[in-house]
Write a protein that holds these residues in place. Structure first.
Motif, PDB file in Angstrom:
ATOM      1  N   ASN A   1       0.808  -1.222   0.000  1.00  0.00           N
ATOM      2  CA  ASN A   1       0.000   0.000   0.000  1.00  0.00           C
ATOM      3  C   ASN A   1       0.842   1.274   0.000  1.00  0.00           C
ATOM      4  OD1 ASN A   1       0.995  -0.181   2.582  1.00  0.00           O
ATOM      5  ND2 ASN A   1      -0.992  -0.409   3.578  1.00  0.00           N
ATOM      6  N   ARG A   2       2.167   1.130  -0.157  1.00  0.00           N
ATOM      7  CA  ARG A   2       3.092   2.262  -0.260  1.00  0.00           C
ATOM      8  C   ARG A   2       2.948   3.209   0.935  1.00  0.00           C
ATOM      9  NH1 ARG A   2       2.543   5.706  -4.407  1.00  0.00           N
ATOM     10  NH2 ARG A   2       4.788   6.016  -4.638  1.00  0.00           N
TER      11      ARG A   2
ATOM     12  N   ASP B   1       1.349   8.150   3.770  1.00  0.00           N
ATOM     13  CA  ASP B   1       0.770   7.387   2.666  1.00  0.00           C
ATOM     14  C   ASP B   1       1.244   8.014   1.353  1.00  0.00           C
ATOM     15  OD1 ASP B   1      -0.737   6.039   0.804  1.00  0.00           O
ATOM     16  OD2 ASP B   1      -2.605   6.150   1.946  1.00  0.00           O
TER      17      ASP B   1
ATOM     18  N   ASN C   1       0.461   7.290  -1.532  1.00  0.00           N
ATOM     19  CA  ASN C   1      -0.593   7.353  -2.541  1.00  0.00           C
ATOM     20  C   ASN C   1      -1.361   8.673  -2.478  1.00  0.00           C
ATOM     21  OD1 ASN C   1      -0.404   4.533  -3.604  1.00  0.00           O
ATOM     22  ND2 ASN C   1      -0.895   4.042  -1.484  1.00  0.00           N
TER      23      ASN C   1
END
Length: 213
Positions: free
Chosen positions: A171-172, A193, A195
């Motif tokens: 999930n980076r 995060d 993303n």
């Protein structure tokens, strides 16, 4: 009897949350009660209240009061070729989920761990832990279900302090924390995060006080 109080505070964007845990140890058994700000924000309620009974190295029983849900953990150690194999059996009644964790301690610097969820085909994780010089720990973990890697690197600094960095490729997400384990322990964490466009870190802080009587 030993008693400890842990206070946690989290800040995510414009939202904040607080948590508190009170633990008491009588002999070999620990009793814990955990609460969130939702337990008191609109007057005392059962929202966010959880209870636990623990005998370290043997069992942990968690009870989510508002959901009336139990979680069980049972621990044991067996010898495999003269090496200790630590086993943990976990069952979540509400989610009907059962997992088995095992950790084989090869020596003081090397450990191999695995985690398997029953009723699934590929839900298995394999982790290797290497401790260099007693101060630096490197821990890669492979998730067979997601076919992804997780990495952890930590180092002891200033005696009792530990700085740690983690990265989950699935999930980076990057995690950073600084902690101290003593009678007045603390932990400061940040989660980023990759993303998200803003990449603003989510911040968490917790402190624990231990009292002896």
């Amino acid at each position: 009897m030993n008693t400890s109080l842990k206070l946690s505070y989290g800040l995510e964007k414009n939202n904040a949350a607080a948590f508190a845990t009170v633990a008491a140890k009588a002999g070999d058994v620990k009793f814990k009660a955990s609460m969130t700000d939702a337990t008191f924000v609109n007057g005392p309620s059962l929202t966010g209240l959880a209870l636990a009974v623990e005998k370290p190295g043997s069992f942990v029983i968690d009870f989510d009061v508002p959901k009336k849900d139990f979680k069980f953990r049972f621990m044991n150690t067996i010898n495999v070729a003269g090496k200790p194999l630590n086993l943990t059996y976990m069952h979540n009644r509400g989610e009907n989920r059962t997992t088995l964790d095992g950790a084989l301690v090869v020596d003081s610097a090397n450990k191999v761990s695995g985690s398997y969820m029953f009723g699934t085909k590929d839900n298995f994780k394999l982790k290797y832990t290497y401790v260099h010089g007693g101060t630096t720990t490197f821990e890669p973990c492979f998730d067979f279900a997601g076919k992804s890697w997780d990495f952890m690197l930590s180092r002891k600094v200033y005696g009792d302090d530990v700085v740690r960095a983690t990265y989950k490729t699935s999930n980076r997400v990057i995690g950073l924390d600084w902690s101290r384990n003593s009678k007045q322990s603390f932990k400061i964490s940040a989660i980023i995060d990759l993303n998200e466009e803003s990449k603003v870190p989510k911040l968490f802080a917790e402190s624990t006080w231990t009292f002896e009587s």
